[in-house]
Design a protein around this motif. Structure first.
Motif, mmCIF file in Angstrom:
data_model
loop_
_atom_site.group_PDB
_atom_site.id
_atom_site.type_symbol
_atom_site.label_atom_id
_atom_site.label_comp_id
_atom_site.label_asym_id
_atom_site.label_seq_id
_atom_site.Cartn_x
_atom_site.Cartn_y
_atom_site.Cartn_z
ATOM 1 N N LEU A 1 -49.033 -1.484 -11.964
ATOM 2 C CA LEU A 1 -48.589 -2.102 -10.581
ATOM 3 C C LEU A 1 -49.697 -1.623 -9.435
ATOM 4 C CD1 LEU A 1 -46.377 -3.235 -8.834
ATOM 5 C CD2 LEU A 1 -45.407 -0.759 -8.495
ATOM 6 N N GLU A 2 -50.319 -2.498 -8.903
ATOM 7 C CA GLU A 2 -51.294 -2.223 -7.815
ATOM 8 C C GLU A 2 -52.377 -1.691 -8.304
ATOM 9 O OE1 GLU A 2 -51.029 -4.569 -5.467
ATOM 10 O OE2 GLU A 2 -50.857 -3.102 -3.821
ATOM 11 N N GLY A 3 -52.820 -1.808 -9.494
ATOM 12 C CA GLY A 3 -54.095 -1.287 -10.138
ATOM 13 C C GLY A 3 -53.997 0.234 -10.710
ATOM 14 N N ALA A 4 -52.359 0.542 -10.550
ATOM 15 C CA ALA A 4 -52.279 1.926 -11.416
ATOM 16 C C ALA A 4 -51.729 1.537 -12.804
ATOM 17 C CB ALA A 4 -51.222 2.624 -10.313
ATOM 18 N N LYS A 5 -52.159 2.142 -13.798
ATOM 19 C CA LYS A 5 -51.974 1.601 -14.999
ATOM 20 C C LYS A 5 -51.239 2.879 -15.966
ATOM 21 C CE LYS A 5 -53.214 -0.799 -19.291
ATOM 22 N NZ LYS A 5 -54.338 -1.631 -20.161
ATOM 23 N N SER A 6 -50.166 2.793 -16.347
ATOM 24 C CA SER A 6 -49.595 3.856 -17.193
ATOM 25 C C SER A 6 -50.000 3.984 -18.468
ATOM 26 C CB SER A 6 -47.906 3.817 -17.291
ATOM 27 O OG SER A 6 -47.298 4.467 -18.316
ATOM 28 N N PRO A 7 -50.079 5.287 -18.913
ATOM 29 C CA PRO A 7 -50.627 5.501 -20.291
ATOM 30 C C PRO A 7 -49.760 5.358 -21.439
ATOM 31 C CG PRO A 7 -50.220 7.660 -19.376
ATOM 32 C CD PRO A 7 -49.839 6.403 -18.207
ATOM 33 N N ALA A 8 -48.467 5.143 -21.020
ATOM 34 C CA ALA A 8 -47.515 4.816 -22.027
ATOM 35 C C ALA A 8 -47.562 3.617 -22.827
ATOM 36 C CB ALA A 8 -46.212 4.890 -21.336
ATOM 37 N N ARG A 9 -47.594 3.683 -24.166
ATOM 38 C CA ARG A 9 -48.014 2.391 -24.959
ATOM 39 C C ARG A 9 -46.800 1.435 -24.848
ATOM 40 N NH1 ARG A 9 -51.135 1.570 -29.668
ATOM 41 N NH2 ARG A 9 -51.137 -0.758 -29.940
ATOM 42 N N ALA A 10 -47.383 0.072 -24.527
ATOM 43 C CA ALA A 10 -46.440 -0.852 -24.547
ATOM 44 C C ALA A 10 -46.966 -1.987 -25.516
ATOM 45 C CB ALA A 10 -46.422 -1.365 -22.917
ATOM 46 N N TYR A 11 -45.837 -2.925 -25.825
ATOM 47 C CA TYR A 11 -46.403 -3.804 -26.933
ATOM 48 C C TYR A 11 -46.002 -5.287 -26.445
ATOM 49 C CZ TYR A 11 -46.682 0.207 -30.045
ATOM 50 O OH TYR A 11 -47.156 1.408 -30.469
ATOM 51 N N SER A 12 -45.652 -5.390 -25.344
ATOM 52 C CA SER A 12 -45.439 -6.721 -24.689
ATOM 53 C C SER A 12 -45.810 -6.639 -23.007
ATOM 54 C CB SER A 12 -44.082 -7.199 -24.620
ATOM 55 O OG SER A 12 -43.624 -7.220 -26.029
ATOM 56 N N PRO A 13 -46.399 -7.567 -22.383
ATOM 57 C CA PRO A 13 -46.533 -7.637 -21.093
ATOM 58 C C PRO A 13 -45.307 -7.270 -20.256
ATOM 59 C CG PRO A 13 -47.717 -9.616 -21.942
ATOM 60 C CD PRO A 13 -46.416 -8.942 -22.938
ATOM 61 N N ILE A 14 -45.627 -5.963 -19.278
ATOM 62 C CA ILE A 14 -44.405 -5.282 -18.799
ATOM 63 C C ILE A 14 -44.994 -4.340 -17.646
ATOM 64 C CG2 ILE A 14 -44.794 -2.975 -20.202
ATOM 65 C CD1 ILE A 14 -41.843 -2.913 -20.663
ATOM 66 N N VAL A 15 -43.889 -4.109 -16.973
ATOM 67 C CA VAL A 15 -43.983 -3.136 -15.726
ATOM 68 C C VAL A 15 -42.616 -2.552 -15.498
ATOM 69 C CG1 VAL A 15 -43.158 -4.815 -13.915
ATOM 70 C CG2 VAL A 15 -44.666 -2.969 -13.443
ATOM 71 N N GLY A 16 -42.680 -1.216 -15.345
ATOM 72 C CA GLY A 16 -41.686 -0.182 -14.941
ATOM 73 C C GLY A 16 -42.000 0.763 -14.191
ATOM 74 N N ALA A 17 -41.159 0.883 -12.782
ATOM 75 C CA ALA A 17 -41.905 1.672 -11.845
ATOM 76 C C ALA A 17 -40.602 2.367 -11.048
ATOM 77 C CB ALA A 17 -42.916 1.282 -11.215
#
Length: 305
Positions: free
Chosen positions: A160-176
């Protein structure tokens, strides 16, 4: 603001109280899945627990085909799983467990005294390319921060807004988790994603006219580049989203599969204490039994929105 694709529309979703009872000891407010809306991106399950003085006592239970996302706002939770993981999760930290083809875990309040518990438990559906793979666990104590007009937040999953979580995702996703100041906030959105806004601890007004009550969720169809949220006091909301999940999805109890037989096999393996789900130490063999299968053949959840 872009127009949503034909046949897809925004929608207000009320929460429903689900009494977990028994060894779990608390009730939750559930907004996803919903009849006609099984997923928001790959997100397929959203529960909010608390605020409550009831302890979390979720004894060992199994999962298949999903990732569990645990996000506490108040109170500490001890996570133990069949991989041998034993960690304490604190507010502002993320536990992400990838079940793959099978894993089991427990989540229990750390404090033995009455302590406020408040937080979110979410599931992410794994795509076919990963759902039958090995299990995995991640604990992230330091997640990226992000801020914008009238708000700041923490990115749990995705970007989100250039900040990327290190958590591994397997589909395009956002959670904040977003913390809004009084007034109007403008939240940027990925136009190719569908999204949802969950009002975690108070009321919010979305798009200047939609009243989203405490614990309610507002679904945002694809095609939008931003959303406005108005609040009167400091307020927490959860933003989730992703590319629409198009794979067939069958959910029952703690299992996600693709067919009725997938679910029957997983249930039988759990009841037989199969090596597939392993063993969670520290509970003297106590585990949550699977409910009986219904007397009908299970079918995938269908999107009708």
């Amino acid at each position: 603001m872009s127009v949503s694709p034909p046949g897809v529309r925004d929608r207000l979703v009320e929460s429903r109280v689900v009494p977990l009872g028994g060894v779990r000891g608390l009730s939750v407010h559930r907004t996803l899945p919903l009849r006609g809306l099984p997923t928001v991106g790959p997100w397929c399950f959203v529960d909010q627990f608390g605020p409550t003085l009831s302890p979390m006592q979720v004894m060992p239970h199994p999962h298949t085909g999903l990732q569990t996302v645990t996000w506490p706002l108040a109170g500490e939770i001890r996570h133990r799983d069949s991989r041998g993981t034993d960690v304490v999760l604190k507010p502002g930290e993320l536990n992400l467990m990838t079940s793959g083809d099978g894993v089991s875990h427990s989540e229990v309040s750390v404090s033995t005294k009455p302590t406020v518990m408040h937080g979110l438990q979410l599931w992410v559906a794994l795509p076919n390319t990963r759902r039958l793979g090995p299990s995995n666990f991640e604990h992230h104590a330091n997640l990226p921060r992000v801020e914008g007009e009238g708000w700041h937040g923490t990115v749990m999953m995705g970007e989100l807004e250039g900040a990327k979580s290190p958590a591994r995702a397997y589909s395009p996703i956002v959670g904040a988790e977003l913390r809004l100041r009084p007034g109007r906030s403008r939240i940027p959105l990925e136009a190719g994603f569908e999204h949802a806004i969950l009002a975690v601890d108070g009321m919010a007004i979305v798009d200047e006219h939609v009243d989203v009550g405490h614990r309610e969720m507002y679904y945002l169809a694809p095609g939008r580049k931003e959303v406005t949220i108005d609040v009167r006091t400091d307020t927490i909301v959860l933003l989730i989203g992703g590319e629409p999940f198009t794979e067939q999805l069958l959910m029952w109890w703690n299992f996600i599969g693709r067919t009725h037989d997938d679910i029957v096999e997983a249930r039988n393996d759990w009841e037989a204490e199969s090596e597939r789900f392993g063993f969670v130490d520290g509970h003297d063999g106590v585990r949550i039994p699977a409910p009986p299968m219904p007397n009908v053949r299970l079918t995938p959840r269908r999107r009708t929105l």
